[in-house]
Design a protein around this motif. Structure first.
Motif, PDB file in Angstrom:
ATOM      1  N   GLU A  11       2.029  -3.480 -12.364  1.00  0.00           N
ATOM      2  CA  GLU A  11       1.893  -3.609 -10.911  1.00  0.00           C
ATOM      3  C   GLU A  11       1.285  -4.965 -10.494  1.00  0.00           C
ATOM      4  O   GLU A  11       1.824  -5.627  -9.595  1.00  0.00           O
ATOM      5  CB  GLU A  11       1.037  -2.441 -10.380  1.00  0.00           C
ATOM      6  CG  GLU A  11       0.712  -2.501  -8.896  1.00  0.00           C
ATOM      7  CD  GLU A  11       1.915  -2.155  -8.018  1.00  0.00           C
ATOM      8  OE1 GLU A  11       3.006  -1.963  -8.579  1.00  0.00           O
ATOM      9  OE2 GLU A  11       1.758  -2.105  -6.789  1.00  0.00           O
TER      10      GLU A  11
ATOM     11  N   TRP B 109       2.300   1.287 -13.994  1.00  0.00           N
ATOM     12  CA  TRP B 109       1.049   0.879 -13.348  1.00  0.00           C
ATOM     13  C   TRP B 109       0.518  -0.430 -13.914  1.00  0.00           C
ATOM     14  O   TRP B 109      -0.029  -1.254 -13.176  1.00  0.00           O
ATOM     15  CB  TRP B 109      -0.012   1.980 -13.497  1.00  0.00           C
ATOM     16  CG  TRP B 109       0.163   3.076 -12.493  1.00  0.00           C
ATOM     17  CD1 TRP B 109       0.715   4.293 -12.717  1.00  0.00           C
ATOM     18  CD2 TRP B 109      -0.185   3.035 -11.103  1.00  0.00           C
ATOM     19  NE1 TRP B 109       0.733   5.024 -11.559  1.00  0.00           N
ATOM     20  CE2 TRP B 109       0.184   4.281 -10.544  1.00  0.00           C
ATOM     21  CE3 TRP B 109      -0.761   2.090 -10.274  1.00  0.00           C
ATOM     22  CZ2 TRP B 109      -0.006   4.593  -9.213  1.00  0.00           C
ATOM     23  CZ3 TRP B 109      -0.964   2.406  -8.937  1.00  0.00           C
ATOM     24  CH2 TRP B 109      -0.575   3.638  -8.421  1.00  0.00           C
TER      25      TRP B 109
ATOM     26  N   THR C 233       0.819  -1.212   0.000  1.00  0.00           N
ATOM     27  CA  THR C 233       0.000   0.000   0.000  1.00  0.00           C
ATOM     28  C   THR C 233       0.856   1.267   0.000  1.00  0.00           C
ATOM     29  O   THR C 233       0.599   2.188  -0.780  1.00  0.00           O
ATOM     30  CB  THR C 233      -0.924   0.003   1.233  1.00  0.00           C
ATOM     31  OG1 THR C 233      -1.565  -1.255   1.285  1.00  0.00           O
ATOM     32  CG2 THR C 233      -1.947   1.102   1.123  1.00  0.00           C
TER      33      THR C 233
ATOM     34  N   ARG D  53       8.809  -1.313  -8.434  1.00  0.00           N
ATOM     35  CA  ARG D  53       7.774  -0.271  -8.491  1.00  0.00           C
ATOM     36  C   ARG D  53       8.540   1.038  -8.711  1.00  0.00           C
ATOM     37  O   ARG D  53       8.765   1.817  -7.792  1.00  0.00           O
ATOM     38  CB  ARG D  53       6.988  -0.238  -7.177  1.00  0.00           C
ATOM     39  CG  ARG D  53       5.773   0.651  -7.240  1.00  0.00           C
ATOM     40  CD  ARG D  53       5.005   0.573  -5.953  1.00  0.00           C
ATOM     41  NE  ARG D  53       4.253  -0.669  -5.847  1.00  0.00           N
ATOM     42  CZ  ARG D  53       4.323  -1.484  -4.799  1.00  0.00           C
ATOM     43  NH1 ARG D  53       5.100  -1.211  -3.786  1.00  0.00           N
ATOM     44  NH2 ARG D  53       3.597  -2.588  -4.777  1.00  0.00           N
TER      45      ARG D  53
ATOM     46  N   ARG E  91       2.532   1.845  -3.310  1.00  0.00           N
ATOM     47  CA  ARG E  91       1.596   2.299  -4.342  1.00  0.00           C
ATOM     48  C   ARG E  91       1.163   3.752  -4.122  1.00  0.00           C
ATOM     49  O   ARG E  91       0.932   4.495  -5.064  1.00  0.00           O
ATOM     50  CB  ARG E  91       0.383   1.382  -4.398  1.00  0.00           C
ATOM     51  CG  ARG E  91       0.586   0.249  -5.386  1.00  0.00           C
ATOM     52  CD  ARG E  91      -0.654  -0.528  -5.592  1.00  0.00           C
ATOM     53  NE  ARG E  91      -1.063  -1.171  -4.342  1.00  0.00           N
ATOM     54  CZ  ARG E  91      -2.076  -2.007  -4.248  1.00  0.00           C
ATOM     55  NH1 ARG E  91      -2.790  -2.280  -5.299  1.00  0.00           N
ATOM     56  NH2 ARG E  91      -2.384  -2.562  -3.106  1.00  0.00           N
TER      57      ARG E  91
END
Lengths: 262, 88
Positions: free
Chosen positions: B80, B77, A13, B41, A16
């Motif tokens: 992901e 994204w 989380t 990421r 992100r």
């Protein structure tokens, strides 16, 4: 019986959130840059121009092969001779760079006599842009405007000034991929389509006799040449022949260009 | 543990991506964006796309779409779920 498991999303989380924050930030910066008239672009390009200019000697030494040749030929000699030779070669490379710059500027003089404009240095790579652009070291501080025509020292049109910011401007190469230009080849009015890398192609009716080396003229740029015919291909079944156009100068060798005021 | 872990290559790739945007053919920064996004990421992948557009794109948002920024955002994204599924 094997148990199924899944990876917990709990730990992801925070990562992100960071990614989302950066995404929003970048979109915000894009909007800010557009609204501010290119403040960010100007800064990035000034930085790029400084890097490009300051690394000119190093790139020249590497690309001209001097570095590698020096390494190969001096492998068997002693360290003192290596150093001495390296120093001489570095000076020679620097002299070559200055000599070439001098010659290019000298050839630009005839353009300055004929047309009103300025000479500007190329301050970026001409092959790195995904948009077919390159940067020149003249901007709002100089009398450069969007739409000005950019010439090589051989009086060929190489592109148009499209973005004037601070001390640099972006030039869109005429032969960028997909760019269409109305031209005249061997008396026939056709449309040249850019292929990138200083190349373009056009379809010319088969009845027109086209030779390699014929000039490709663009009426919208005052009847100046934008390239020469490099190759002609025709198939008996086709009504047209494909003419491949090239710029007679290697874009990567451009050090200076002439900006013609529109 | 080796000092040349998979994470130590991340800053190297980022530097190559930024330098590539400046000096190398246009496919190199895009390749770096994809490679970074496959494993990490990678916030820097978006930064590389943004840097490339700031450097080379003529005009702002009103003239043309910043394709590298958009592509980087989509790739980072879009990958992901793959990263969550297979990588820690």
């Amino acid at each position: 019986m094997a148990e199924f498991s899944h990876r917990s999303l709990h730990g992801a989380t925070a990562g992100r959130r960071r990614l989302l924050a950066v995404t929003v930030l970048v979109v915000g910066l894009l909007v800010f840059d557009t609204l501010s008239g290119g403040i960010l672009r100007s800064g990035v390009r000034s930085f790029s121009a400084r890097v490009w200019t300051s690394s000119a000697h190093m790139r020249e030494a590497v690309t001209s092969g001097g570095y590698f040749v020096r390494q190969r030929t001096l492998a068997t000699e002693n360290l003192a001779l290596k150093d001495e030779l390296a120093q001489y070669r570095e000076k020679a490379a620097g002299y070559d760079v200055l000599y070439q710059e001098n010659m290019q500027l000298r050839t630009m003089l005839h353009l300055a006599d004929k047309h009103q404009g300025i000479t500007a240095p190329v301050v970026s790579s001409t092959g790195s842009s995904p948009y077919g652009t390159f940067l020149i070291g003249a901007g709002t501080n100089d009398p450069v405007r969007e739409g000005d025509v950019v010439l090589t020292d051989g009086d060929f049109v190489v592109g148009l000034v499209t973005d004037v910011l601070g001390r640099t401007s972006a030039v869109r190469a005429l032969f960028s991929a997909g760019v269409q230009t109305d031209v005249i080849i061997a008396g026939a009015a056709v449309t040249a389509v850019g292929d990138g890398g200083g190349n373009a192609h056009a379809s010319v009716p088969r009845g027109i006799v086209v030779h390699e080396g014929d000039a490709v003229i663009a009426g919208i740029y005052g009847g100046r040449a934008i390239g020469v015919v490099g190759k002609v291909e025709s198939a008996p079944t086709s009504a047209d022949q494909t003419v491949y156009i090239r710029l007679p100068v290697d874009l990567s060798s451009l050090r200076y260009v002439y900006i013609l005021h529109s | 543990m080796s000092i040349f872990s998979i994470h130590s290559i991340r800053p190297v790739l980022a530097v190559v991506g930024f330098a590539g945007a400046l000096l190398a053919p246009p496919w190199l920064p895009m390749l770096i964006i994809v490679v970074l996004s496959l494993r990490f990421r990678a916030l820097e992948a978006i930064a590389i796309g943004f840097f490339t557009d700031m450097l080379w794109q003529a005009g702002g948002l009103t003239d043309a779409l910043p394709l590298y920024t958009i592509a980087a955002i989509i790739i980072v994204w879009g990958l992901e779920p793959l990263r969550l599924e297979f990588l820690r």
